[in-house]
Scaffold this active site. Structure first.
Site, PDB file in Angstrom:
ATOM      1  CG  ASP A  22      45.867  43.974  38.239  1.00 39.98           C
ATOM      2  OD1 ASP A  22      46.520  44.437  37.306  1.00 39.98           O
ATOM      3  OD2 ASP A  22      44.910  43.189  38.091  1.00 39.98           O
TER       4      ASP A  22
HETATM    5  N1  DQQ Z   1      45.063  41.485  35.890  1.00 36.59           N
HETATM    6  C1  DQQ Z   1      43.822  41.912  35.295  1.00 36.59           C
HETATM    7  C2  DQQ Z   1      42.785  41.251  36.124  1.00 36.59           C
HETATM    8  C3  DQQ Z   1      43.394  39.936  36.439  1.00 36.59           C
HETATM    9  C4  DQQ Z   1      44.840  40.263  36.622  1.00 36.59           C
HETATM   10  C5  DQQ Z   1      43.718  43.408  35.268  1.00 36.59           C
HETATM   11  C6  DQQ Z   1      45.773  39.222  36.123  1.00 36.59           C
HETATM   12  O1  DQQ Z   1      41.549  41.106  35.492  1.00 36.59           O
HETATM   13  O2  DQQ Z   1      42.852  39.342  37.588  1.00 36.59           O
HETATM   14  O3  DQQ Z   1      44.927  44.040  34.952  1.00 36.59           O
HETATM   15  O4  DQQ Z   1      47.115  39.596  36.354  1.00 36.59           O
END
Ligand code: DQQ
Length: 541
Positions: A22
């Site tokens: 992300d």
């Molecule tokens: N990636 C998820 C989120 C979290 C993060 C979404 C963890 O919910 O915070 O891809 O790497």
């Protein structure tokens, strides 16, 4: 990582090696853009406690790596730092809220500040001593395994900050919890969530922001409210891995949001109908634009990821605004990306008839690293196929009627990463037009990866969606950003986006990689304009 890297992107953001997911905490501070991201510095998989990678830029195109940050520092993030967002506090002071994993692997919300506000690169951060600032308690009924991803905060005239946290409850109700604070440190959970929706599962990475009505393309800062404004609530659906959004009204008296367009489930509008997740916007006050960043995961096997030494890229930052109709958002690659277009050679074509069944080469450019803009005019509607009302799933329709399946009006579009006229390997981005029972035209836009690679271990799912255009009155436009292992397409006046990851085995070197305009329909179509540029390499990692 090894030196032979046919799939490494030249102008899509990625770190030098290892796992990225992300985008986190994007912001503009003292003339410098900041991008953080979920990162595993130790391998190509999402393993162990993630930290935040950090890069800075003056144009959102060329990036300079900065030191890793949000490393385990106190109990609140001892087992990792998950996603979060930045807010610029009064006095031009950035703050970041993110999800930490505490000693029990419970999800808690953590507040971080820059160590030195005189450093425009914000290289070093520290965690506020009071952390965590939001956390599950026996009273608040929060499930500590689905409670994460704080948004950028906004402030209303009552002087209180608001922030959303994604959450899921019993029976899979998804919701965006609302918290309020006067000082950004002490947060109180509001009695009602900003919005919730049944059986939608966990809402990851919520995003909530204002957009202008009436087709005004300008962005708005997150705290602005007013009569000319609608609000967008986007969430990343953990179950289906799609970024869906709704457009609606924000009642600031009740602190409640009501969508007019869209649902928080998979049948809603999506930012992107391909491989695209965990996106986030920020307000660019210098350009007065709202910018959208997203993550495109690999479609290759873990063995192949290990071989190339990296996994995951970000999509090209997109300017985002509300369409004049009010029915959907419009997205377009930021204009700075055009600085990478090579001045020569450029391939240009105007007013050319593309005969049914023909393949027309776009020659002379670097086809594996290109930006192509093309618009088609429909010449005759005689051969248009009938639309079957049972075709409710456009993605399925795209995979049943792929680029090689002959039709009446379409498929026509671009064949990228093509090795030769023999069609051993190609990725096709195209339109196909049908006529429905009410005599309205249905336009389907697809990205067909089924023949994208001779390597059988890749995920070659085909993507697509219906687009809201009238093909009789308007030209059908297509822009495709091609970058070694990614094909990012913008169709039909910027109304549909599809990102695909592809790993050609033949069409990888300069000589073997070709680009064609194709028409596999019976009817001819006209190219009203086509420009294709080779793209320069951005300086990234
Ligand atoms: N990636 C998820 C989120 C979290 C993060 C979404 C963890 O919910 O915070 O891809 O790497």
């Amino acid at each position: 990582p090894p030196s032979n890297q046919p799939y490494r992107t030249a102008y899509h953001f990625q770190p030098r090696k290892n796992w990225i997911n992300d985008p986190n905490g994007p912001m503009l501070f003292k003339g410098i853009y900041h991008l953080f991201y979920q990162y595993n510095p130790n391998g190509v998989k999402l393993r162990g406690p993630p930290v935040w990678g950090h890069s800075t830029s003056k144009d959102l195109v060329n990036w300079m790596p900065q030191p890793l940050t949000m490393e385990p520092e106190m109990a609140a993030n001892i087992n990792g730092s998950w996603s979060g967002s930045a807010t610029i506090l009064p006095g031009n002071k950035p703050a970041i809220l993110f999800t930490g994993l505490d000693p029990n692997y419970e999800q808690v919300q953590v507040l971080a500040y820059p160590k030195d506000l005189n450093d425009p690169y914000l290289k070093e951060w520290f965690l506020a001593p009071k952390n965590p600032v939001m956390f599950p308690t026996p009273q608040n009924q929060i499930n500590a395994t689905s409670y994460r991803d704080p948004t950028t905060a906004w402030m209303l005239p009552d002087g209180n900050w608001r922030v959303l946290i994604g959450k899921s409850k019993r029976r899979q109700r998804g919701l965006s919890l609302l918290y309020r604070s006067r000082d950004f440190v002490h947060w109180v959970k509001a009695k009602h969530p900003l919005y919730s929706y049944e059986r939608s599962g966990m809402w990851e990475c919520p995003d909530f922001f204002p957009v202008y009505k009436n087709g005004n393309t300008m962005g708005i800062d997150t705290s602005v409210i007013g009569p000319n404004i609608k609000h967008v609530l986007k969430v990343s659906l953990d179950v289906s891995k799609h970024d869906v959004y709704t457009i609606g009204g924000y009642d600031t008296k009740k602190d409640a949001y009501t969508p007019d367009v869209g649902f928080m489930n998979d049948s809603s509008l999506r930012y992107d109908y391909g491989k695209y997740y965990a996106s986030k916007t920020f307000y660019d006050g210098a350009k007065k634009e709202r910018i959208l960043l997203g993550w495109a995961n690999e479609s290759s096997s873990e063995e192949d990821d290990a071989k190339k030494g990296w996994s995951g890229i970000h999509t090209i930052p997109r300017t985002i605004w509300l369409d004049k109709s009010g029915n959907q958002l419009i997205q377009w690659p930021i204009s700075n990306i055009e600085k990478l277009r090579q001045k020569s050679p450029v391939f240009k074509l105007y007013g050319k008839l593309i005969k049914g069944g023909s393949l027309n080469e776009v020659s002379g450019i670097t086809a594996a690293q290109a930006d192509v803009e093309i618009s088609f005019k429909i010449k005759d509607l005689e051969n248009v196929e009938k639309f079957d009302a049972s075709w409710t799933n456009p993605q399925l329709l795209c995979s049943q009627k792929g680029g090689s399946v002959k039709g009446g009006l379409g498929p026509f579009g671009l064949m990228t990463f093509q090795a030769s006229k023999g069609l051993e390997e190609y990725t096709a981005v195209f339109f196909r037009i049908f006529k429905a029972y009410d005599n309205k035209y249905v336009v389907l836009m697809c990205s067909d990866q089924s023949r994208s690679s001779l390597n059988p271990t890749n995920d070659k799912t085909t993507y697509g969606s219906f687009v809201d255009v009238n093909p009789v009155r308007e030209d059908l436009s297509l822009r495709v950003l091609i970058d070694h292992s990614v094909v990012e397409s913008f169709g039909a006046k910027r109304k549909e986006c599809v990102t695909a990851r592809v790993y050609p085995t033949l069409a990888i070197n300069e000589k073997a990689c070709n680009l064609y305009v194709f028409n596999n329909g019976k009817s001819d179509v006209e190219i009203t304009g086509l420009t294709a540029w080779s793209m320069k390499k951005a300086s990234i990692a």
